[in-house]
Design a protein around this motif. Structure first.
Motif, PDB file in Angstrom:
ATOM      1  N   VAL A  95      -2.962  -1.924  -5.155  1.00  0.00           N
ATOM      2  CA  VAL A  95      -4.251  -1.324  -4.803  1.00  0.00           C
ATOM      3  C   VAL A  95      -5.508  -2.000  -5.157  1.00  0.00           C
ATOM      4  O   VAL A  95      -6.587  -1.227  -4.833  1.00  0.00           O
ATOM      5  N   LYS A 145      -7.800  -2.339  -2.402  1.00  0.00           N
ATOM      6  CA  LYS A 145      -8.219  -0.846  -1.657  1.00  0.00           C
ATOM      7  C   LYS A 145      -9.461  -0.543  -2.546  1.00  0.00           C
ATOM      8  O   LYS A 145      -9.670  -0.552  -3.587  1.00  0.00           O
ATOM      9  N   GLU A 146     -10.411  -0.010  -1.813  1.00  0.00           N
ATOM     10  CA  GLU A 146     -11.809   0.518  -2.398  1.00  0.00           C
ATOM     11  C   GLU A 146     -11.662   2.001  -2.342  1.00  0.00           C
ATOM     12  O   GLU A 146     -10.965   2.755  -1.420  1.00  0.00           O
ATOM     13  N   SER A 194     -13.186  -1.115  -6.626  1.00  0.00           N
ATOM     14  CA  SER A 194     -11.610  -1.315  -6.349  1.00  0.00           C
ATOM     15  C   SER A 194     -10.763  -0.122  -6.939  1.00  0.00           C
ATOM     16  O   SER A 194     -11.129   0.257  -8.125  1.00  0.00           O
TER      17      SER A 194
END
Length: 184
Positions: free
Chosen positions: A136, A139-140, A147
């Protein structure tokens, strides 16, 4: 009457064991203290955020678009950090009725086995949390420009904090033959 030499060695060994266990307990107590301060900070931030969000939303028909998401992440961190403090204080649910019916030696063995299983579970959660962080980190979050690494970091951090608290609790439980809790 002259005591055999092994008793002197045995007493020195016990003293070293006591010093090591006392050091581990002091370290766990310090970790719990600073964890408690962090939890207080998260609770304060969460409460302030929710109060301002409610006032802005219902008082001025405005609101922070990111407040719900940030509040959710603060609650996640509060939960994982506070779980280690609850573990230290014996605040988690435990069923020990059957274990208490056992003789002292069997009770110690069952206590050690249960503590080892819980310790392994926390190790597994910490490891899987670290694996999840690698998945992850790119991923934002939906609203906040951050993040997803940071909210998910609570999983391995909380598990490691619980591992730290398990060590002195297990040692105390082994010595006393009771369940691993401060009251035990």
């Amino acid at each position: 009457m002259h005591r055999p030499a092994f008793s002197v060695v045995h007493r020195r060994s016990l003293r070293r064991e006591h010093i090591v266990l006392a050091s581990v307990e002091r370290f766990a107590a310090r970790v719990a203290h600073w964890t408690g301060i962090a939890v207080i900070g998260f609770v304060t931030a969460f409460t302030t955020l929710v109060c301002f969000s409610v006032i802005l939303r219902y008082g001025f028909s405005q609101g922070f678009p990111w407040s719900e998401e940030l509040g959710r992440y603060l609650m996640i961190w509060m939960g994982f950090l506070a779980a280690s403090i609850a573990l230290r204080k014996g605040g988690h649910v435990g069923i020990d009725m059957a274990r208490n019916l056992l003789p002292a030696t069997a009770r110690r063995i069952v206590t050690l086995a249960a503590s080892a299983a819980v310790f392994c579970f926390f190790l597994f959660v910490a490891y899987q949390g670290i694996v999840l962080l690698t998945l992850v980190r790119q991923k934002e979050s939906l609203v906040l420009p951050v993040s997803m690494f940071w909210p998910y970091l609570a999983i391995p951090v909380g598990a490691i904090l619980m591992l730290i608290q398990m060590v002195p609790l297990t040692a105390q439980a082994w010595k006393s033959g009771n369940s691993p809790s401060p009251e035990g």
